[in-house]
Design a protein around this motif. Structure first.
Motif, PDB file in Angstrom:
ATOM      1  N   ARG A 163      45.038   8.289  42.900  1.00  0.00           N
ATOM      2  CA  ARG A 163      46.460   8.621  43.000  1.00  0.00           C
ATOM      3  C   ARG A 163      47.100   8.749  41.627  1.00  0.00           C
ATOM      4  NH1 ARG A 163      49.648   3.733  45.640  1.00  0.00           N
ATOM      5  NH2 ARG A 163      51.367   5.074  44.951  1.00  0.00           N
ATOM      6  N   ASP A 164      46.515   8.089  40.602  1.00  0.00           N
ATOM      7  CA  ASP A 164      47.045   8.143  39.244  1.00  0.00           C
ATOM      8  C   ASP A 164      46.468   9.288  38.426  1.00  0.00           C
ATOM      9  OD1 ASP A 164      48.557   5.854  39.739  1.00  0.00           O
ATOM     10  OD2 ASP A 164      46.879   4.551  39.220  1.00  0.00           O
ATOM     11  N   GLY A 165      45.597  10.092  39.038  1.00  0.00           N
ATOM     12  CA  GLY A 165      45.091  11.266  38.344  1.00  0.00           C
ATOM     13  C   GLY A 165      43.812  11.075  37.572  1.00  0.00           C
ATOM     14  N   TYR A 166      43.051  10.021  37.845  1.00  0.00           N
ATOM     15  CA  TYR A 166      41.780   9.784  37.154  1.00  0.00           C
ATOM     16  C   TYR A 166      40.633  10.215  38.064  1.00  0.00           C
ATOM     17  CZ  TYR A 166      44.368   6.997  33.766  1.00  0.00           C
ATOM     18  OH  TYR A 166      45.247   6.584  32.792  1.00  0.00           O
ATOM     19  N   VAL A 167      39.727  11.040  37.522  1.00  0.00           N
ATOM     20  CA  VAL A 167      38.603  11.523  38.319  1.00  0.00           C
ATOM     21  C   VAL A 167      37.771  10.340  38.792  1.00  0.00           C
ATOM     22  CG1 VAL A 167      36.495  12.899  38.285  1.00  0.00           C
ATOM     23  CG2 VAL A 167      38.541  13.736  37.126  1.00  0.00           C
ATOM     24  N   LYS A 168      37.523  10.284  40.126  1.00  0.00           N
ATOM     25  CA  LYS A 168      36.849   9.107  40.684  1.00  0.00           C
ATOM     26  C   LYS A 168      35.538   9.424  41.388  1.00  0.00           C
ATOM     27  CE  LYS A 168      39.122   9.090  45.240  1.00  0.00           C
ATOM     28  NZ  LYS A 168      39.851   8.250  46.211  1.00  0.00           N
ATOM     29  N   GLU A 169      35.236  10.694  41.613  1.00  0.00           N
ATOM     30  CA  GLU A 169      33.998  11.046  42.304  1.00  0.00           C
ATOM     31  C   GLU A 169      33.229  12.079  41.491  1.00  0.00           C
ATOM     32  OE1 GLU A 169      34.654  12.343  46.261  1.00  0.00           O
ATOM     33  OE2 GLU A 169      35.805  10.564  46.868  1.00  0.00           O
ATOM     34  N   PRO A 170      31.908  11.981  41.463  1.00  0.00           N
ATOM     35  CA  PRO A 170      31.112  12.991  40.746  1.00  0.00           C
ATOM     36  C   PRO A 170      31.367  14.378  41.316  1.00  0.00           C
ATOM     37  CG  PRO A 170      29.771  11.090  41.336  1.00  0.00           C
ATOM     38  CD  PRO A 170      31.068  10.933  42.061  1.00  0.00           C
ATOM     39  N   SER A 171      31.329  15.381  40.440  1.00  0.00           N
ATOM     40  CA  SER A 171      31.512  16.770  40.851  1.00  0.00           C
ATOM     41  C   SER A 171      30.338  17.588  40.324  1.00  0.00           C
ATOM     42  CB  SER A 171      32.831  17.331  40.310  1.00  0.00           C
ATOM     43  OG  SER A 171      32.941  18.714  40.578  1.00  0.00           O
ATOM     44  N   PRO A 172      29.331  17.820  41.158  1.00  0.00           N
ATOM     45  CA  PRO A 172      28.188  18.629  40.703  1.00  0.00           C
ATOM     46  C   PRO A 172      28.612  20.005  40.207  1.00  0.00           C
ATOM     47  CG  PRO A 172      27.696  17.522  42.777  1.00  0.00           C
ATOM     48  CD  PRO A 172      29.146  17.321  42.529  1.00  0.00           C
ATOM     49  N   SER A 173      29.669  20.582  40.822  1.00  0.00           N
ATOM     50  CA  SER A 173      30.113  21.915  40.401  1.00  0.00           C
ATOM     51  C   SER A 173      30.696  21.862  38.987  1.00  0.00           C
ATOM     52  CB  SER A 173      31.144  22.464  41.383  1.00  0.00           C
ATOM     53  OG  SER A 173      32.224  21.551  41.564  1.00  0.00           O
ATOM     54  N   TRP A 174      31.421  20.779  38.656  1.00  0.00           N
ATOM     55  CA  TRP A 174      31.948  20.632  37.294  1.00  0.00           C
ATOM     56  C   TRP A 174      30.803  20.541  36.291  1.00  0.00           C
ATOM     57  CZ3 TRP A 174      36.736  20.440  34.867  1.00  0.00           C
ATOM     58  CH2 TRP A 174      36.746  19.932  33.581  1.00  0.00           C
ATOM     59  N   GLU A 175      29.817  19.743  36.595  1.00  0.00           N
ATOM     60  CA  GLU A 175      28.686  19.592  35.682  1.00  0.00           C
ATOM     61  C   GLU A 175      27.927  20.911  35.536  1.00  0.00           C
ATOM     62  OE1 GLU A 175      24.720  16.776  35.059  1.00  0.00           O
ATOM     63  OE2 GLU A 175      26.274  16.236  36.530  1.00  0.00           O
ATOM     64  N   ARG A 176      27.821  21.656  36.618  1.00  0.00           N
ATOM     65  CA  ARG A 176      27.112  22.932  36.554  1.00  0.00           C
ATOM     66  C   ARG A 176      27.842  23.935  35.656  1.00  0.00           C
ATOM     67  NH1 ARG A 176      27.624  24.081  41.349  1.00  0.00           N
ATOM     68  NH2 ARG A 176      29.246  25.665  41.219  1.00  0.00           N
ATOM     69  N   VAL A 177      29.169  23.997  35.763  1.00  0.00           N
ATOM     70  CA  VAL A 177      29.942  24.979  34.998  1.00  0.00           C
ATOM     71  C   VAL A 177      30.103  24.555  33.543  1.00  0.00           C
ATOM     72  CG1 VAL A 177      32.209  26.067  34.763  1.00  0.00           C
ATOM     73  CG2 VAL A 177      31.167  25.838  37.025  1.00  0.00           C
ATOM     74  N   THR A 178      30.387  23.269  33.319  1.00  0.00           N
ATOM     75  CA  THR A 178      30.693  22.813  31.958  1.00  0.00           C
ATOM     76  C   THR A 178      29.512  22.200  31.234  1.00  0.00           C
ATOM     77  OG1 THR A 178      31.356  20.588  32.658  1.00  0.00           O
ATOM     78  CG2 THR A 178      33.046  22.315  32.725  1.00  0.00           C
ATOM     79  N   GLY A 179      28.518  21.732  31.988  1.00  0.00           N
ATOM     80  CA  GLY A 179      27.414  21.021  31.363  1.00  0.00           C
ATOM     81  C   GLY A 179      27.737  19.579  31.025  1.00  0.00           C
ATOM     82  N   GLN A 180      28.929  19.080  31.399  1.00  0.00           N
ATOM     83  CA  GLN A 180      29.327  17.700  31.111  1.00  0.00           C
ATOM     84  C   GLN A 180      28.864  16.779  32.234  1.00  0.00           C
ATOM     85  OE1 GLN A 180      33.523  16.665  31.347  1.00  0.00           O
ATOM     86  NE2 GLN A 180      33.382  15.488  29.437  1.00  0.00           N
ATOM     87  N   PRO A 181      28.052  15.758  31.950  1.00  0.00           N
ATOM     88  CA  PRO A 181      27.564  14.859  33.000  1.00  0.00           C
ATOM     89  C   PRO A 181      28.675  13.945  33.517  1.00  0.00           C
ATOM     90  CG  PRO A 181      26.838  14.097  30.857  1.00  0.00           C
ATOM     91  CD  PRO A 181      27.497  15.423  30.623  1.00  0.00           C
TER      92      PRO A 181
END
Length: 683
Positions: A163-181
């Motif tokens: 609710r405060d805007g902090y990423v809390k779940e892994p996003s495989p799509s984010w890692e795929r696009v950005t390469g950031q684990p």
């Protein structure tokens, strides 16, 4: 159970069960004849007839037969519980289905005399609510599956935050696009992948959305992708609420690079067209186009006019370019708008003009190649940490009258192929406006070539440096009467001259040429004090025309045991400016006499002024300081402050920045000639 209605051995009468909040029924014997029901039971199933087997007593109501359960409990004595079963139809003609939970247990009436006790609870409301909740849950799961499916086809990245805007779940799509684990992505780690120039705006926008809990948040930023490039992404997010409170955010990122590039292309083309539509001056047009380029496409931009294609002025040098306008992004040191420089045959600017094709060179930050740009521009490239430069020809009416230098600095990527095409289109769309301005410029250049043919290059002297500049009025195609000259007298003393004949036309230019030649001849004939030379020039002018007037400064730079000194005379001209190496300026206002062209029987005065080591002497015409409606003293004071700030600059840069650092009306020509003394010798 006795005749009084009490179960044997229980000590309880049936009436005790009457107020129970649950339905109670008692059946007796192997055929399960109904012997008792309490009020709650009768309210559920209406009046029932005792003495009949239960299936007959409830024949009108029971939809599912349960004789088998009664038989089992009667025979084994083991209790049996049904949950929301069986279903009953309440009333003979009623279609309302109700749900009950019942418990069957064996009771003893006497030795070998058993029965079955049934306790019934109406759970219809609970079952209905549970089924409604399950239906809502299934509907939510279905909507979520639809949402996930839509996200997969419409967005490259899906993410979830607290609710405060902090990423809390892994996003495989984010890692795929950005390469950031995930380890680096979680929390606020994702911000490291946002372009540095977009990061603060993204933080502010996202923080505002979280604090306001808006229905939908949208934002565009550049994201670092796995291939090392930055691409524009459209970010969208919605809050997920429960009981009116935000519990999390679900968002997506969609690659919009192609759409963004197309929008930018059209916007820049429109801006370029609008910037040149109402302008007539070539300098204004090129300046407006430079302001569109910076900072949108680059960190710096300069436009250079090709003012001499023959090399006749400079002993065979192939090209002379005049930097007319510049623009730099905020945070970089401004580049002087005006500069005139010679280019060697191997310079990239020369290749671009001859081949009419752009040249893009990338290089380590702050290390431009020596043949990439004019010397003055290379110094700025090094100081600004430039990493690439595009040299683009401006083709107008089949010729290349100008080239554009587009620069990127620091971490900014070099201009790409699409941007080169866009820049070409921007100048192409402004072709007609540029063509009109260029035709005027060409007419002016012809006049300027004539003017330059009358002006000699300063001599090269050991220990002394002399630089001259002539800047024609951008609003007039005809030449004027401003001139400068420098030569070595028969006694070995260098002479400096600056002058201005009244008028701004071909006649003034002709008279200027005559005065220049006469002054040189008189000075070479006799090595007299400057005042006497001007006195004789004034006498000779009577043979030209009674209406000719002119101003002039004539000076000798003499050297003695105590160093250099200036012997000079001023005829109606603005006073010379002397600036020490330490940056202290002073106007030499002695030795003043009237304009040339007026009868004057007396000898004009000469004065002598010491020239400190490393100092700069500046002679100039009134176009540098005069402004309509302004007292001349204001213009002189403005010149002094600018010249003092440039005391440490090389003499060429000193002259260029004096010309560009002062406001100009554009209505008059400007000529300057400057002398730099050698620095003091270290003991």
């Amino acid at each position: 159970m006795g005749a009084d209605g009490e179960p044997a051995g229980s000590g309880l009468a049936f009436e005790v069960l009457e107020p129970a909040p649950v339905g109670v029924a008692v059946a007796r014997g192997p055929d399960h004849r109904l012997v008792y029901t309490n009020a709650a039971y009768r309210s559920l199933f209406a009046d029932t007839r005792t003495g009949l087997p239960v299936e007959e007593a409830f024949a009108e109501f029971v939809e599912v037969h349960f004789r088998e359960q009664f038989d089992r409990v009667y025979a084994t004595g083991e209790p049996f519980v049904t949950t929301a079963e069986p279903e009953y139809v309440v009333g003979p003609q009623c279609e309302e289905r109700r749900f009950f939970t019942s418990s069957l247990s064996r009771v003893v009436f006497g030795p070998g005399d058993y029965g079955v006790l049934e306790v019934v609870m109406d759970v219809t409301d609970q079952v209905t609510a549970a089924r409604r909740i399950e239906a809502l849950a299934e509907e939510r799961r279905r909507i979520l599956r639809r949402y996930e499916s839509l996200m997969k086809v419409s967005a490259q990245i899906v993410w979830v935050t607290t609710r405060d805007g902090y990423v809390k779940e892994p996003s495989p799509s984010w890692e795929r696009v950005t390469g950031q684990p995930w380890e680096r992505h979680r929390g606020q780690g994702w911000l490291k992948m946002v372009h540095p120039d977009d990061r603060q705006d993204t933080i502010r926008s996202w923080a505002g959305a979280v604090s306001r809990a808006t229905e939908t948040w949208e934002h565009v930023y550049r994201l670092h992708t796995a291939d090392g490039s930055y691409r524009h992404f459209q970010m969208r997010a919605v809050p997920i609420c429960e009981s009116g409170q935000v519990v999390e955010w679900v968002g997506s990122c969609t690659d919009i690079e192609e759409h963004w590039q197309e929008q930018r292309r059209q916007r820049l083309l429109d801006s370029a067209a609008a910037a040149t539509a109402q302008l007539t001056s070539l300098e204004e047009m090129l300046g407006a186009l430079s302001d569109v380029i910076v900072p949108e496409l680059a960190d710096g931009c300069g436009v250079y006019l090709i003012t001499d294609l023959t090399g006749e002025r400079h002993g065979g040098t192939p090209f002379v370019v005049e930097r007319l306008v510049t623009a730099v992004r905020r945070g970089l040191v401004p580049l002087s708008p005006y500069s005139e420089e010679q280019l060697d045959d191997g310079n990239a600017f020369v290749a671009v003009v001859r081949r009419r094709r752009p040249v893009l060179q990338t290089f380590p930050a702050g290390c431009p190649p020596p043949d990439l740009a004019p010397a003055g521009t290379r110094a700025w490239l090094a100081a600004s940490g430039a990493n690439s430069m595009l040299v683009l020809p401006v083709v107008v009416d089949g010729a290349v009258p100008a080239v554009v230098g587009v620069v990127t600095c620091g971490d900014r990527p070099a201009i790409n192929r699409a941007d080169i095409t866009l820049l070409g289109n921007m100048f192409g769309h402004a072709h007609d406006a540029l063509s009109r301005a260029i035709r005027f410029q060409r007419t002016q250049q012809v006049a300027l070539a004539l003017q330059y043919s009358l002006l000699a290059e300063p001599p090269r002297l050991p220990g002394l440096r002399i630089v001259a500049r002539y800047r024609a009025s951008p609003s007039a195609a005809e030449v004027g009467g401003d001139w400068y000259d420098s030569f070595v007298l028969p006694d070995g003393v260098p002479a400096l001259v600056i002058g201005d004949v009244a008028g701004h036309d071909l006649s003034a230019a002709v008279l200027m040429s005559q005065l220049r030649n006469m002054l040189r001849a008189l000075a070479m004939d006799r090595c007299e004090p400057p005042g006497e030379i001007l006195t004789r020039l004034n006498v000779v002018m009577e043979s030209l025309s009674s209406e000719v007037t002119a101003t002039c400064v004539f000076a000798r730079v003499e050297e003695g045991n105590g160093g250099h000194r200036l012997r000079f005379a001023v005829a109606g001209h603005p006073p010379p400016l002397l600036v020490t190496a330490q940056g202290h300026g002073r106007f030499l206002e002695e030795a003043v006499s009237p304009l040339l062209g007026f009868p004057d029987d007396g000898t004009r005065a000469s004065r002598t002024e010491p020239l400190p080591p490393g100092s700069t002497l500046l002679l100039y015409t009134d176009g540098l300081i005069e402004r309509s409606g302004e007292h001349l003293d204001l213009g002189l004071e403005r010149l002094r402050r600018v010249a003092e700030s440039l005391a440490a600059e090389p003499l060429e840069s000193f002259c260029d920045q004096v010309l560009s650092g002062l406001p100009s009306t554009g209505l008059d020509d400007i000529a300057v000639i400057a002398l730099r003394l050698p620095p003091a010798q270290e003991e």
